[in-house]
Design an enzyme around this catalytic site. Structure first.
Site, PDB file in Angstrom:
ATOM      1  N   GLU A  71      61.216  29.351  68.038  1.00  0.00           N
ATOM      2  CA  GLU A  71      60.172  30.352  68.306  1.00  0.00           C
ATOM      3  C   GLU A  71      60.723  31.729  67.937  1.00  0.00           C
ATOM      4  O   GLU A  71      61.809  32.093  68.372  1.00  0.00           O
ATOM      5  CB  GLU A  71      59.752  30.291  69.784  1.00  0.00           C
ATOM      6  CG  GLU A  71      58.837  31.404  70.229  1.00  0.00           C
ATOM      7  CD  GLU A  71      57.549  31.515  69.396  1.00  0.00           C
ATOM      8  OE1 GLU A  71      56.801  30.536  69.315  1.00  0.00           O
ATOM      9  OE2 GLU A  71      57.313  32.598  68.809  1.00  0.00           O
ATOM     10  N   CYS A  98      48.209  32.135  73.511  1.00  0.00           N
ATOM     11  CA  CYS A  98      47.457  31.978  74.758  1.00  0.00           C
ATOM     12  C   CYS A  98      48.112  32.741  75.905  1.00  0.00           C
ATOM     13  O   CYS A  98      47.457  33.498  76.615  1.00  0.00           O
ATOM     14  CB  CYS A  98      47.323  30.497  75.094  1.00  0.00           C
ATOM     15  SG  CYS A  98      46.482  30.210  76.644  1.00  0.00           S
ATOM     16  N   CYS A 128      44.379  33.946  75.912  1.00  0.00           N
ATOM     17  CA  CYS A 128      43.656  33.492  77.100  1.00  0.00           C
ATOM     18  C   CYS A 128      44.095  34.154  78.406  1.00  0.00           C
ATOM     19  O   CYS A 128      43.259  34.652  79.160  1.00  0.00           O
ATOM     20  CB  CYS A 128      43.832  31.982  77.290  1.00  0.00           C
ATOM     21  SG  CYS A 128      44.081  31.034  75.802  1.00  0.00           S
ATOM     22  N   LYS A 153      43.910  38.092  78.584  1.00  0.00           N
ATOM     23  CA  LYS A 153      42.479  38.406  78.426  1.00  0.00           C
ATOM     24  C   LYS A 153      41.721  38.166  79.726  1.00  0.00           C
ATOM     25  O   LYS A 153      40.909  38.985  80.157  1.00  0.00           O
ATOM     26  CB  LYS A 153      41.923  37.566  77.265  1.00  0.00           C
ATOM     27  CG  LYS A 153      40.448  37.654  76.985  1.00  0.00           C
ATOM     28  CD  LYS A 153      39.583  36.752  77.808  1.00  0.00           C
ATOM     29  CE  LYS A 153      40.001  35.310  77.844  1.00  0.00           C
ATOM     30  NZ  LYS A 153      39.817  34.601  76.584  1.00  0.00           N
ATOM     31  N   TYR A 184      57.832  28.743  80.655  1.00  0.00           N
ATOM     32  CA  TYR A 184      57.784  27.936  79.427  1.00  0.00           C
ATOM     33  C   TYR A 184      59.187  27.582  78.948  1.00  0.00           C
ATOM     34  O   TYR A 184      59.469  26.455  78.552  1.00  0.00           O
ATOM     35  CB  TYR A 184      57.006  28.679  78.334  1.00  0.00           C
ATOM     36  CG  TYR A 184      55.535  28.350  78.343  1.00  0.00           C
ATOM     37  CD1 TYR A 184      54.965  27.627  77.298  1.00  0.00           C
ATOM     38  CD2 TYR A 184      54.721  28.717  79.407  1.00  0.00           C
ATOM     39  CE1 TYR A 184      53.619  27.307  77.319  1.00  0.00           C
ATOM     40  CE2 TYR A 184      53.380  28.398  79.440  1.00  0.00           C
ATOM     41  CZ  TYR A 184      52.836  27.692  78.383  1.00  0.00           C
ATOM     42  OH  TYR A 184      51.507  27.351  78.411  1.00  0.00           O
ATOM     43  N   ALA A 218      61.679  30.241  61.706  1.00  0.00           N
ATOM     44  CA  ALA A 218      62.039  28.951  61.106  1.00  0.00           C
ATOM     45  C   ALA A 218      61.232  28.710  59.827  1.00  0.00           C
ATOM     46  O   ALA A 218      60.046  29.026  59.774  1.00  0.00           O
ATOM     47  CB  ALA A 218      61.783  27.832  62.104  1.00  0.00           C
ATOM     48  N   GLU A 267      34.311  39.229  74.354  1.00  0.00           N
ATOM     49  CA  GLU A 267      35.132  39.370  75.561  1.00  0.00           C
ATOM     50  C   GLU A 267      35.680  40.788  75.694  1.00  0.00           C
ATOM     51  O   GLU A 267      35.642  41.388  76.771  1.00  0.00           O
ATOM     52  CB  GLU A 267      36.285  38.353  75.525  1.00  0.00           C
ATOM     53  CG  GLU A 267      35.771  36.925  75.672  1.00  0.00           C
ATOM     54  CD  GLU A 267      36.851  35.851  75.573  1.00  0.00           C
ATOM     55  OE1 GLU A 267      36.609  34.746  76.044  1.00  0.00           O
ATOM     56  OE2 GLU A 267      37.936  36.116  75.019  1.00  0.00           O
ATOM     57  N   GLY A 322      37.853  37.093  63.500  1.00  0.00           N
ATOM     58  CA  GLY A 322      38.384  35.760  63.248  1.00  0.00           C
ATOM     59  C   GLY A 322      39.898  35.755  63.140  1.00  0.00           C
ATOM     60  O   GLY A 322      40.551  36.801  63.154  1.00  0.00           O
ATOM     61  N   ALA A 380      34.399  28.318  77.264  1.00  0.00           N
ATOM     62  CA  ALA A 380      33.757  29.468  77.920  1.00  0.00           C
ATOM     63  C   ALA A 380      34.129  30.729  77.174  1.00  0.00           C
ATOM     64  O   ALA A 380      35.257  30.873  76.692  1.00  0.00           O
ATOM     65  CB  ALA A 380      34.213  29.568  79.372  1.00  0.00           C
ATOM     66  N   HIS A 412      23.963  23.587  98.559  1.00  0.00           N
ATOM     67  CA  HIS A 412      23.106  24.724  98.836  1.00  0.00           C
ATOM     68  C   HIS A 412      23.803  25.722  99.740  1.00  0.00           C
ATOM     69  O   HIS A 412      24.457  25.313 100.707  1.00  0.00           O
ATOM     70  CB  HIS A 412      21.815  24.220  99.515  1.00  0.00           C
ATOM     71  CG  HIS A 412      20.793  25.271  99.689  1.00  0.00           C
ATOM     72  ND1 HIS A 412      20.133  25.842  98.617  1.00  0.00           N
ATOM     73  CD2 HIS A 412      20.326  25.886 100.800  1.00  0.00           C
ATOM     74  CE1 HIS A 412      19.290  26.753  99.082  1.00  0.00           C
ATOM     75  NE2 HIS A 412      19.384  26.804 100.394  1.00  0.00           N
TER      76      HIS A 412
HETATM   77  P1  NDP Z   1      35.528  33.702  65.809  1.00  0.00           P
HETATM   78  O1  NDP Z   1      35.777  32.829  64.645  1.00  0.00           O
HETATM   79  O2  NDP Z   1      35.049  33.144  67.080  1.00  0.00           O
HETATM   80  O3  NDP Z   1      34.520  34.871  65.373  1.00  0.00           O
HETATM   81  C1  NDP Z   1      34.765  35.679  64.283  1.00  0.00           C
HETATM   82  C2  NDP Z   1      33.658  36.695  64.201  1.00  0.00           C
HETATM   83  O4  NDP Z   1      33.981  37.650  63.193  1.00  0.00           O
HETATM   84  C3  NDP Z   1      32.327  36.084  63.832  1.00  0.00           C
HETATM   85  O5  NDP Z   1      31.323  36.757  64.530  1.00  0.00           O
HETATM   86  C4  NDP Z   1      32.236  36.357  62.320  1.00  0.00           C
HETATM   87  O6  NDP Z   1      30.924  36.507  61.875  1.00  0.00           O
HETATM   88  C5  NDP Z   1      32.929  37.695  62.231  1.00  0.00           C
HETATM   89  N1  NDP Z   1      33.537  37.928  60.924  1.00  0.00           N
HETATM   90  C6  NDP Z   1      34.323  37.090  60.214  1.00  0.00           C
HETATM   91  N2  NDP Z   1      34.707  37.665  59.066  1.00  0.00           N
HETATM   92  C7  NDP Z   1      34.150  38.882  59.027  1.00  0.00           C
HETATM   93  C8  NDP Z   1      34.156  39.942  58.091  1.00  0.00           C
HETATM   94  N3  NDP Z   1      34.828  39.844  56.954  1.00  0.00           N
HETATM   95  N4  NDP Z   1      33.457  41.062  58.378  1.00  0.00           N
HETATM   96  C9  NDP Z   1      32.757  41.154  59.535  1.00  0.00           C
HETATM   97  N5  NDP Z   1      32.714  40.185  60.460  1.00  0.00           N
HETATM   98  C10 NDP Z   1      33.397  39.051  60.219  1.00  0.00           C
HETATM   99  O7  NDP Z   1      36.887  34.505  65.963  1.00  0.00           O
HETATM  100  P2  NDP Z   1      37.582  35.239  67.146  1.00  0.00           P
HETATM  101  O8  NDP Z   1      38.533  36.147  66.464  1.00  0.00           O
HETATM  102  O9  NDP Z   1      36.625  35.816  68.113  1.00  0.00           O
HETATM  103  O10 NDP Z   1      38.359  34.063  67.878  1.00  0.00           O
HETATM  104  C11 NDP Z   1      39.144  33.143  67.148  1.00  0.00           C
HETATM  105  C12 NDP Z   1      39.135  31.791  67.802  1.00  0.00           C
HETATM  106  O11 NDP Z   1      39.960  31.820  68.948  1.00  0.00           O
HETATM  107  C13 NDP Z   1      37.773  31.335  68.310  1.00  0.00           C
HETATM  108  O12 NDP Z   1      36.995  30.738  67.345  1.00  0.00           O
HETATM  109  C14 NDP Z   1      38.155  30.391  69.403  1.00  0.00           C
HETATM  110  O13 NDP Z   1      38.373  29.135  68.838  1.00  0.00           O
HETATM  111  C15 NDP Z   1      39.439  30.971  69.934  1.00  0.00           C
HETATM  112  N6  NDP Z   1      39.205  31.739  71.173  1.00  0.00           N
HETATM  113  C16 NDP Z   1      38.744  31.105  72.283  1.00  0.00           C
HETATM  114  C17 NDP Z   1      38.525  31.793  73.450  1.00  0.00           C
HETATM  115  C18 NDP Z   1      38.013  31.097  74.659  1.00  0.00           C
HETATM  116  O14 NDP Z   1      38.056  29.877  74.716  1.00  0.00           O
HETATM  117  N7  NDP Z   1      37.496  31.838  75.650  1.00  0.00           N
HETATM  118  C19 NDP Z   1      38.771  33.227  73.538  1.00  0.00           C
HETATM  119  C20 NDP Z   1      39.216  33.810  72.311  1.00  0.00           C
HETATM  120  C21 NDP Z   1      39.427  33.081  71.181  1.00  0.00           C
HETATM  121  P3  NDP Z   1      30.007  35.263  61.428  1.00  0.00           P
HETATM  122  O15 NDP Z   1      29.591  34.574  62.687  1.00  0.00           O
HETATM  123  O16 NDP Z   1      28.884  35.933  60.743  1.00  0.00           O
HETATM  124  O17 NDP Z   1      30.839  34.428  60.537  1.00  0.00           O
END
Ligand code: NDP
Length: 449
Positions: free
Chosen positions: A35, A43, A48, A51, A99, A115, A181, A261, A340, A435
């Site tokens: 690591e 996370c 997670c 956050k 961990y 690595a 979030e 993303g 969620a 209830h």
């Molecule tokens: P997501 O993939 O969930 O969302 C990305 C967002 O960015 C979408 O709304 C997408 O739009 C937009 N987007 C992508 N590319 C561009 C761009 N070039 N310009 C403008 N907007 C763009 O990513 P996150 O970063 O929010 O989270 C990543 C992943 O991490 C999640 O998918 C999830 O799996 C995980 N996660 C889970 C959580 C939980 O369980 N509570 C909390 C946080 C993260 P569009 O929809 O139009 O493609």
């Protein structure tokens, strides 16, 4: 004795890597986990866990308002960002230690440093090389910010957890989990918060009713939601940053956070030296046993970019280790995975959205309830809760559950078991409610919409 230094060399001490390492060592394998950053991965350190702590912090603002209706008066309120960050850091350091100890106690060797693969059985960390019968790449993902003029001024969630000061005016860009979030976190903590999303409604992929409902609730709480717009440029200004938007307007803020993303963290692992196949997004391609096209090398979790959730990476780590060291297939069941969004209020779901269910099952019956939770009668908080069931009419099976409301994840986690067990709507109807709770609504919705 094997000709290799280790039986399993794991690159990445995040959720999936640590779980696989602990279990494999527990099964008697000689395990190393490398690591380079922080134990526990995204996370624990920048995802997670911190956050959710920030999300709790943000919610207090409303709790102070809510208590007045119950007769409580709290004195002058103030919020200290540095205290929150400091206490959060202390807690994360405690978890980092846990961990590390989990691996130590299981008998795994933890190697600190970056690595990289050298060949199908060799990994280099700094100037040392190690050989291993098998190698697992579990390097996770990293925030992605698109390139445009001024994009270097934007921060990501990685930095948001460590800001020196809480800004006055924040713009969050994106419409996924992280953006929604953090918009709630900044708003709750008192920042003037805008969220920009390029599409017509955020949280693409979630149920449309839940998305619309959450958007209304977030607006009611004061978040400036702007859909169908994007940033074309960011310029540094005297007072902060000036954002040029694609709709021709512009405005000023003190902080721009991109949550557009995440990308698999696969470019600095030496995949090319072994010819490991990746897809166009850089995700490592694996088969149902997490094996890459190089038989001794495996990958799981976010670096494979499938369902990027911590509990999924944990499950994959365990499935792989059972497969490798107990010859007992315990494959991960990817159907009905709940999740969620820790927005304000929370949104949680499991199973099919109404639109997906219509496409898959044809005839579906929808039950929906929007109501004011009991607590908000006295608090006079305007927040409402949405609960929705999607039922496959032919089989009567409940195939989708969607909720927007306080602690939605707590309610939906239990229902995920019911959905996996194939529960029918009739079974929901025969179940007695608790209830008075919001959750009793799941078993008392009688009239389809
Ligand atoms: P997501 O993939 O969930 O969302 C990305 C967002 O960015 C979408 O709304 C997408 O739009 C937009 N987007 C992508 N590319 C561009 C761009 N070039 N310009 C403008 N907007 C763009 O990513 P996150 O970063 O929010 O989270 C990543 C992943 O991490 C999640 O998918 C999830 O799996 C995980 N996660 C889970 C959580 C939980 O369980 N509570 C909390 C946080 C993260 P569009 O929809 O139009 O493609």
């Amino acid at each position: 004795m094997s000709e290799y230094d280790f039986d399993l060399f794991i690159i990445g001490g995040g959720s999936g890597g640590v779980r696989a390492g602990r279990m494999a060592a527990g099964f008697g394998a000689r395990v190393a986990v490398a690591e380079e950053r922080y134990m526990g991965g995204t996370c624990v350190n920048v995802g997670c866990v911190p956050k959710k702590l920030f999300s709790y912090a943000a919610h207090f603002a409303e709790d102070f308002e809510d208590c007045a209706g119950f007769g409580w008066q709290v004195g002058a309120r103030s919020f200290d960002w540095q205290t929150l960050v400091r206490n959060k850091n202390t807690e994360i350091e405690r978890l980092n230690g846990i961990y590390q100890r989990l691996l130590d106690n299981a008998g795994a060797t933890v190697i600190r440093g970056h690595a990289e693969l050298r060949d199908a059985h060799t990994v280099a960390v700094g100037d040392k090389t190690y050989t291993s019968e098998r190698i697992l790449v579990a390097t996770g993902g990293w925030p992605f910010v698109p390139e445009f003029p001024g994009s270097e001024h934007a921060i990501t969630s990685n930095e948001a957890f460590f800001l020196d000061e809480l800004p006055e005016r924040v713009v969050v860009v994106g419409g996924g989990y992280i953006a929604v979030e953090f918009a709630g976190i900044f708003n709750g903590l008192g920042c003037q918060t805008s969220q920009l999303y390029r599409g017509s409604l955020f949280l693409r992929g979630f149920d449309d009713d839940a998305r619309t409902f959450l958007a209304d609730e977030m607006q009611k709480k004061g978040i400036d939601l702007r859909f169908d717009t994007d940033v074309s440029a960011i310029e540094k200004s005297d007072n902060g940053y000036r954002l040029q938007l694609t709709d021709g307007t512009s405005f000023e803020c003190d902080l721009v956070m991109y949550a557009t993303g995440r990308k698999p963290l696969s470019d600095k692992v030496g995949l090319e030296t072994c010819g490991i196949e990746t897809n166009a997004q850089g995700a490592i391609v694996v088969d149902e046993n997490y094996q890459t096209n190089v038989p001794s090398i495996y990958a799981l979790g976010d670096v494979t970019d499938r369902i990027n959730l911590t509990p999924v990476a944990l499950a994959e780590g365990m499935a792989l280790v059972w497969h490798l060291y107990r010859d007992a297939g315990k494959p991960v069941d990817y159907e009905y995975i709940p999740s969620a969004v820790f927005s304000q209020p929370n949104l949680a779901s499991v199973g099919y959205t109404e639109a997906q269910a219509r496409e898959k099952f044809g005839d579906v019956t929808i039950f929906r309830s929007g109501f004011t939770p009991l607590k908000h009668t006295l608090s006079r908080n305007a927040e409402k809760t949405l609960m929705k069931l999607v039922v496959d009419t032919a089989s009567d099976r409940v195939v989708g559950v969607h909720m927007v409301g306080p602690d939605a994840g707590e309610s939906v986690q239990g229902l995920a078991i019911a959905l996996k067990a194939g529960a029918t709507k009739a079974l929901f109807d025969r179940t007695i409610g608790i209830h008075p709770t919001s959750a009793e609504e799941w078993v008392t919705m009688r009239e389809p919409v």
